[in-house]
Design a protein around this motif. Sequence first.
Motif, mmCIF file in Angstrom:
data_model
loop_
_atom_site.group_PDB
_atom_site.id
_atom_site.type_symbol
_atom_site.label_atom_id
_atom_site.label_comp_id
_atom_site.label_asym_id
_atom_site.label_seq_id
_atom_site.Cartn_x
_atom_site.Cartn_y
_atom_site.Cartn_z
ATOM 1 N N ILE A 1 -5.478 4.250 -9.922
ATOM 2 C CA ILE A 1 -5.482 3.018 -10.725
ATOM 3 C C ILE A 1 -4.165 2.895 -11.482
ATOM 4 O O ILE A 1 -3.560 1.805 -11.558
ATOM 5 N N THR A 2 -3.699 4.004 -12.051
ATOM 6 C CA THR A 2 -2.419 3.999 -12.765
ATOM 7 C C THR A 2 -1.285 3.606 -11.829
ATOM 8 O O THR A 2 -0.397 2.812 -12.187
ATOM 9 N N ALA A 3 -1.311 4.146 -10.596
ATOM 10 C CA ALA A 3 -0.258 3.831 -9.628
ATOM 11 C C ALA A 3 -0.306 2.364 -9.207
ATOM 12 O O ALA A 3 0.736 1.712 -9.068
ATOM 13 N N ILE A 4 -1.499 1.831 -8.990
ATOM 14 C CA ILE A 4 -1.618 0.419 -8.624
ATOM 15 C C ILE A 4 -0.983 -0.462 -9.689
ATOM 16 O O ILE A 4 -0.199 -1.384 -9.397
ATOM 17 N N LYS A 5 -1.279 -0.178 -10.952
ATOM 18 C CA LYS A 5 -0.778 -1.020 -12.044
ATOM 19 C C LYS A 5 0.726 -0.890 -12.235
ATOM 20 O O LYS A 5 1.371 -1.809 -12.772
ATOM 21 N N ALA A 6 1.300 0.244 -11.792
ATOM 22 C CA ALA A 6 2.742 0.458 -11.948
ATOM 23 C C ALA A 6 3.530 0.076 -10.705
ATOM 24 O O ALA A 6 4.761 0.182 -10.702
ATOM 25 N N SER A 7 2.860 -0.370 -9.673
ATOM 26 C CA SER A 7 3.499 -0.638 -8.381
ATOM 27 C C SER A 7 3.682 -2.130 -8.148
ATOM 28 O O SER A 7 3.318 -2.973 -8.982
ATOM 29 N N SER A 8 4.183 -2.452 -6.963
ATOM 30 C CA SER A 8 4.358 -3.854 -6.572
ATOM 31 C C SER A 8 3.036 -4.574 -6.401
ATOM 32 O O SER A 8 3.016 -5.807 -6.316
ATOM 33 N N LYS B 1 4.499 -7.670 -7.942
ATOM 34 C CA LYS B 1 4.807 -8.658 -6.903
ATOM 35 C C LYS B 1 3.605 -9.488 -6.508
ATOM 36 O O LYS B 1 3.720 -10.701 -6.275
ATOM 37 N N TYR B 2 2.422 -8.851 -6.428
ATOM 38 C CA TYR B 2 1.252 -9.543 -5.889
ATOM 39 C C TYR B 2 0.230 -9.922 -6.952
ATOM 40 O O TYR B 2 -0.779 -10.558 -6.636
ATOM 41 N N GLY B 3 0.464 -9.546 -8.188
ATOM 42 C CA GLY B 3 -0.431 -9.940 -9.264
ATOM 43 C C GLY B 3 -1.836 -9.396 -9.135
ATOM 44 O O GLY B 3 -2.808 -10.056 -9.533
ATOM 45 N N ALA B 4 -1.986 -8.171 -8.598
ATOM 46 C CA ALA B 4 -3.319 -7.597 -8.370
ATOM 47 C C ALA B 4 -4.067 -7.411 -9.686
ATOM 48 O O ALA B 4 -3.514 -6.938 -10.684
ATOM 49 N N ILE C 1 0.841 -1.206 0.000
ATOM 50 C CA ILE C 1 0.000 0.000 0.000
ATOM 51 C C ILE C 1 0.872 1.251 0.000
ATOM 52 O O ILE C 1 0.614 2.218 -0.737
ATOM 53 N N ALA C 2 1.937 1.251 0.809
ATOM 54 C CA ALA C 2 2.849 2.395 0.818
ATOM 55 C C ALA C 2 3.467 2.604 -0.564
ATOM 56 O O ALA C 2 3.615 3.742 -1.027
ATOM 57 N N ASP C 3 3.797 1.508 -1.224
ATOM 58 C CA ASP C 3 4.389 1.597 -2.562
ATOM 59 C C ASP C 3 3.410 2.214 -3.560
ATOM 60 O O ASP C 3 3.813 2.982 -4.447
ATOM 61 N N ILE C 4 2.124 1.903 -3.426
ATOM 62 C CA ILE C 4 1.122 2.506 -4.316
ATOM 63 C C ILE C 4 1.110 4.024 -4.146
ATOM 64 O O ILE C 4 1.130 4.782 -5.128
ATOM 65 N N HIS C 5 1.068 4.482 -2.888
ATOM 66 C CA HIS C 5 1.049 5.933 -2.650
ATOM 67 C C HIS C 5 2.324 6.598 -3.169
ATOM 68 O O HIS C 5 2.282 7.685 -3.759
ATOM 69 N N GLU C 6 3.472 5.940 -2.963
ATOM 70 C CA GLU C 6 4.738 6.494 -3.473
ATOM 71 C C GLU C 6 4.725 6.542 -4.995
ATOM 72 O O GLU C 6 5.157 7.538 -5.601
ATOM 73 N N THR C 7 4.238 5.494 -5.614
ATOM 74 C CA THR C 7 4.182 5.451 -7.072
ATOM 75 C C THR C 7 3.254 6.531 -7.627
ATOM 76 O O THR C 7 3.483 7.067 -8.723
#
Length: 529
Positions: A445-452, A456-459, A172-178
Amino acid sequence: MEDTTFDYIIVGGGVAGCVLASRLSASLPENSILLIEAGPENADDRVALSMGVFLSDTDDIQWNHDSIPQKGLDGNVVSKTQGKVLGGSSAINYQAWTRGSASEFDRWAEEVGDKRWSWNEMLPYFKRSETFVPGKDMSQEKSEAHGYSGPIKVTHVSSSGRNRNYPLKAMIADIHETAGQKRNDDMNSGDTLGYSEFANATLNGQRQWAALCPRGKNVTLWSSTQAIKLLFAGTQAVGVDVLHDGSAGTATAGKEVIVSSGAQNTSKLLLLSGIGPKAELQKHQIRQLADLPVGDNFSDHPYMATFWKVRERGLSLGDMEMVTPDCDWTAGSGCDFFAFHRHEEEHLKKLTKETLGAKEVERFELAGRPHTESFVMHGHIDFTGLVEAPEGSSFSFLNILVAPESRGSIRLASSSPTDPPLVDPALFTNPVDSQLMYECARMNITAIKASSAVSKYGAVEYGIAEADRDDLSDEALRRRLVKTCATVFHGSGTCAMGTVVDTECRVLGFRGLRVIDASIFPFPIGAHY
């Protein structure tokens, strides 16, 4: 109800009413105070436990209001629930603790011409309400921005007494950073922008709510008692008619009647008592005492959710044990971070100038004011019931509009005090709101797709049409919005300061009558209330 005459009557035992009863009783020990609450005094472990409300049926301790059909949502109806128990909505909420930005309070003070509503003047009262427990990653030194001896224990996920090491926290932290969000160590310092650890009113699995504010011996509580009409001698408020267990009664006030029943029920009570727009009162054959815009200017914070399934099992609420040595889901809301955002896109600035008045443009452009908020709930959290939960682990991403320009109303369904009001937040009737929501959702949504989350988790996003999966156009985002939209129950503005009350919260044209809840907000604040 043996004693029926009091110096002060407080109508509504929610956040504002409980705090005021506590502080009045301490500062005026020789005065008698009546606190009227429509719901029960105690609501057992459904309220006392941090997650008790979410695992229980709470229909009997809340006002189960719904909106009228929302034109901005293709006629959908949204829930407009409020707490109906001592402590009000603080007894049934998700326990988030945010204040808003300094710039918003400074703007409020400027608009009403009273510096007492500015951030610096309000800060001592914010501090007085809390016993602040910093998160483990925050400075452990005492901060001038916080209080350490108030009735409400304000903790963070990492400092709330029980282990809440949610498995997907780093993701989740990675999504916000991305998404380009800065890390903000303290969301409640006056600067809300960026992402920060979730601050909450919970400790050791126990909710911290307004009913915990101490009441002196000079406070009488009438619980399970509904105020149905304010009483006047000329322009002086002198009492309240009530219903208790089906029987009518009256309480008399020697000094003041103070209404704190929430943005929906406060305006309803004033309207039933003859304070409001002439046309609305005439419709229900209510004699008008004052022509004030009661019930106008209503707003709420709507959200749009997106839902994501991850590849591995045992990583979220609903797909693992409720209590493990590392993760206790009963200890608080399953959320790691808040994130508040501004949107500076040129097309948005152009749209505001084309569609908003000068004052509204100034508010929109206010430096430091957030426009939207985001947070992630671990697991499948869908309040509409329209999205089917998947097997396995998942997370729900909420995109929230905290600076809405749409304004709705509270109106009477009839002259009967037992009928619910007509609640119209007028969601997404202003085009600026739709564009803000689309920009927030598109960013996340863009950040989720570009993040771990994906790498990493195949979301994978679920609950959408296959054709919309990779479509982030306004049209595709609107389809998500219409399907998943609800509000986070932050109603405000229906007795706004400057038009219905003055800066002392006194109802204009009356003596001995005040309104003190979120009804008085002149514009919506980017916070949880």
